[in-house]
Design a protein around this motif. Structure first.
Motif, PDB file in Angstrom:
ATOM      1  N   ARG A 114       0.820  -1.202   0.000  1.00 27.33           N
ATOM      2  CA  ARG A 114       0.000   0.000   0.000  1.00 27.33           C
ATOM      3  C   ARG A 114       0.858   1.256   0.000  1.00 27.33           C
ATOM      4  NH1 ARG A 114      -5.414  -0.612   1.947  1.00 27.33           N
ATOM      5  NH2 ARG A 114      -5.914  -2.729   2.573  1.00 27.33           N
ATOM      6  N   ILE A 115       2.032   1.205   0.591  1.00 27.31           N
ATOM      7  CA  ILE A 115       2.848   2.398   0.756  1.00 27.31           C
ATOM      8  C   ILE A 115       3.756   2.545  -0.454  1.00 27.31           C
ATOM      9  CG2 ILE A 115       4.490   3.608   2.228  1.00 27.31           C
ATOM     10  CD1 ILE A 115       3.450   1.898   4.552  1.00 27.31           C
ATOM     11  N   VAL A 116       3.318   3.329  -1.398  1.00 27.42           N
ATOM     12  CA  VAL A 116       4.046   3.545  -2.637  1.00 27.42           C
ATOM     13  C   VAL A 116       4.669   4.929  -2.576  1.00 27.42           C
ATOM     14  CG1 VAL A 116       3.864   3.649  -5.151  1.00 27.42           C
ATOM     15  CG2 VAL A 116       2.401   2.093  -3.854  1.00 27.42           C
ATOM     16  N   THR A 117       5.971   5.025  -2.786  1.00 26.73           N
ATOM     17  CA  THR A 117       6.641   6.315  -2.643  1.00 26.73           C
ATOM     18  C   THR A 117       6.668   7.106  -3.942  1.00 26.73           C
ATOM     19  OG1 THR A 117       8.773   5.254  -3.055  1.00 26.73           O
ATOM     20  CG2 THR A 117       8.093   5.516  -0.756  1.00 26.73           C
ATOM     21  N   ASN A 168      -1.614   8.334  -6.843  1.00 22.80           N
ATOM     22  CA  ASN A 168      -1.034   7.541  -5.768  1.00 22.80           C
ATOM     23  C   ASN A 168      -1.972   7.599  -4.566  1.00 22.80           C
ATOM     24  OD1 ASN A 168       0.526   6.794  -3.449  1.00 22.80           O
ATOM     25  ND2 ASN A 168       2.372   7.029  -4.679  1.00 22.80           N
ATOM     26  N   THR A 190      -1.571   6.165  -1.573  1.00 24.47           N
ATOM     27  CA  THR A 190      -0.931   5.732  -0.332  1.00 24.47           C
ATOM     28  C   THR A 190      -1.613   6.305   0.903  1.00 24.47           C
ATOM     29  OG1 THR A 190       1.251   5.361  -1.301  1.00 24.47           O
ATOM     30  CG2 THR A 190       1.186   5.882   1.032  1.00 24.47           C
ATOM     31  N   GLU A 191      -1.829   7.627   0.918  1.00 27.18           N
ATOM     32  CA  GLU A 191      -2.403   8.254   2.108  1.00 27.18           C
ATOM     33  C   GLU A 191      -3.807   7.736   2.404  1.00 27.18           C
ATOM     34  OE1 GLU A 191       1.133  10.238   1.218  1.00 27.18           O
ATOM     35  OE2 GLU A 191      -0.552   9.866  -0.131  1.00 27.18           O
ATOM     36  N   TYR A 211      -4.934   4.641   1.672  1.00 25.34           N
ATOM     37  CA  TYR A 211      -4.809   3.279   2.193  1.00 25.34           C
ATOM     38  C   TYR A 211      -4.317   3.259   3.638  1.00 25.34           C
ATOM     39  CZ  TYR A 211      -5.584   0.905  -2.304  1.00 25.34           C
ATOM     40  OH  TYR A 211      -6.143   0.403  -3.458  1.00 25.34           O
ATOM     41  N   ASP A 218       8.295   0.263   6.714  1.00 27.98           N
ATOM     42  CA  ASP A 218       7.097   0.880   6.150  1.00 27.98           C
ATOM     43  C   ASP A 218       6.943   2.319   6.632  1.00 27.98           C
ATOM     44  OD1 ASP A 218       6.491  -1.439   4.795  1.00 27.98           O
ATOM     45  OD2 ASP A 218       5.148  -2.188   6.353  1.00 27.98           O
ATOM     46  N   LYS A 273       9.233   4.486   4.660  1.00 29.40           N
ATOM     47  CA  LYS A 273       8.716   4.723   3.309  1.00 29.40           C
ATOM     48  C   LYS A 273       7.602   5.747   3.322  1.00 29.40           C
ATOM     49  CE  LYS A 273       7.974   1.367   0.426  1.00 29.40           C
ATOM     50  NZ  LYS A 273       7.474   0.097  -0.153  1.00 29.40           N
ATOM     51  N   PHE A 274       6.714   5.643   4.303  1.00 30.77           N
ATOM     52  CA  PHE A 274       5.622   6.609   4.373  1.00 30.77           C
ATOM     53  C   PHE A 274       6.150   8.006   4.675  1.00 30.77           C
ATOM     54  CE2 PHE A 274       2.787   9.051   7.131  1.00 30.77           C
ATOM     55  CZ  PHE A 274       1.796   9.329   6.214  1.00 30.77           C
ATOM     56  N   ARG A 333       7.505  10.306   2.014  1.00 26.44           N
ATOM     57  CA  ARG A 333       6.558  10.978   1.123  1.00 26.44           C
ATOM     58  C   ARG A 333       6.236  12.392   1.589  1.00 26.44           C
ATOM     59  NH1 ARG A 333       3.700   8.484  -2.384  1.00 26.44           N
ATOM     60  NH2 ARG A 333       1.824   9.731  -1.976  1.00 26.44           N
TER      61      ARG A 333
END
Length: 215
Positions: A6-9, A17, A19-20, A22, A183, A186-187, A190
């Motif tokens: 879920r955490i795509v940079t 995107n 991410t936020e 999800y 994770d 990675k978050f 962003r």
């Protein structure tokens, strides 16, 4: 989909995107799981559990308020004349409305120490999970198909206006609460550098010192 997936940079410039979205959904799931565990242990009245519940309600209210006020109306304009898509958006709004009385029921039972509190918490978990899955499986693909990354930035800006800096100071460490370290890194990567710095120097420690959900 796993939390790591879920955490795509980064993403293609023509792809939104999510991410936020999800990780916020996962934060709701995590908090209700903690709440259910505390209630099952007979500790729903513990001060840190009550604080965790109040924070959960605040995060959910901000998220759904901005969706109702900004996201769904703009999507309705984009899919005008498409009955199936308009029906989906009406379902999103209806699902939000169903959650409000459930939250009130849980609040009442929590303050009263009512015996039905565990049943109500599980009902809330089940109802919210159905909504989150519906949004992830149907609404996000629709958004991807009709909105641009620039459009999506408008939603992000609306969310930031609602949260303000004070809200962000809780939301950022709330998101990373319980995440695997890789994770979380990675978050956080962003975020704009000033927010990462504030989180590292102040927000994260202040949030963790509250010990939300502990009992």
């Amino acid at each position: 989909m796993t939390e790591t997936q879920r955490i795509v940079t980064a993403n293609r410039p023509d792809t939104i995107n999510f991410t936020e979205m999800y990780v916020t959904h996962d934060g709701f799931r995590r908090d209700l799981a903690r709440f259910a565990a505390a209630v099952s242990a007979g500790r729903g009245d513990a001060p840190a559990v009550r604080q965790g519940w109040q924070n959960f309600k605040r995060q959910l209210d901000v998220h759904h308020t901005v969706e109702d006020a900004w996201l769904w109306p703009r999507l309705k304009n984009l899919v005008a004349g498409r009955p199936d898509d308009l029906l989906l958006l009406e379902e999103m709004e209806a699902e939000h409305a169903v959650l409000d009385p459930l939250l009130a029921e849980v609040e009442r039972a929590l303050h009263a120490g009512a015996a039905e509190l565990p049943v109500l918490v599980q009902k809330l978990r089940d109802t919210l999970e159905v909504h989150l899955r519906h949004e992830e499986d149907a609404a996000l693909p629709l958004i991807q198909s009709v909105m641009t990354p620039a459009d999506w930035k408008g939603f992000s800006r609306a969310m930031a206006r609602k949260q303000k800096l004070g809200g962000a100071s809780i939301w950022v460490p709330w998101i990373t609460d319980g995440m695997a370290p890789a994770d979380a890194r990675k978050f956080l990567a962003r975020l704009p550098a000033p927010l990462r710095l504030l989180n590292r120097l102040s927000w994260d420690g202040r949030y963790r010192s509250r010990g939300l959900w502990s009992y």
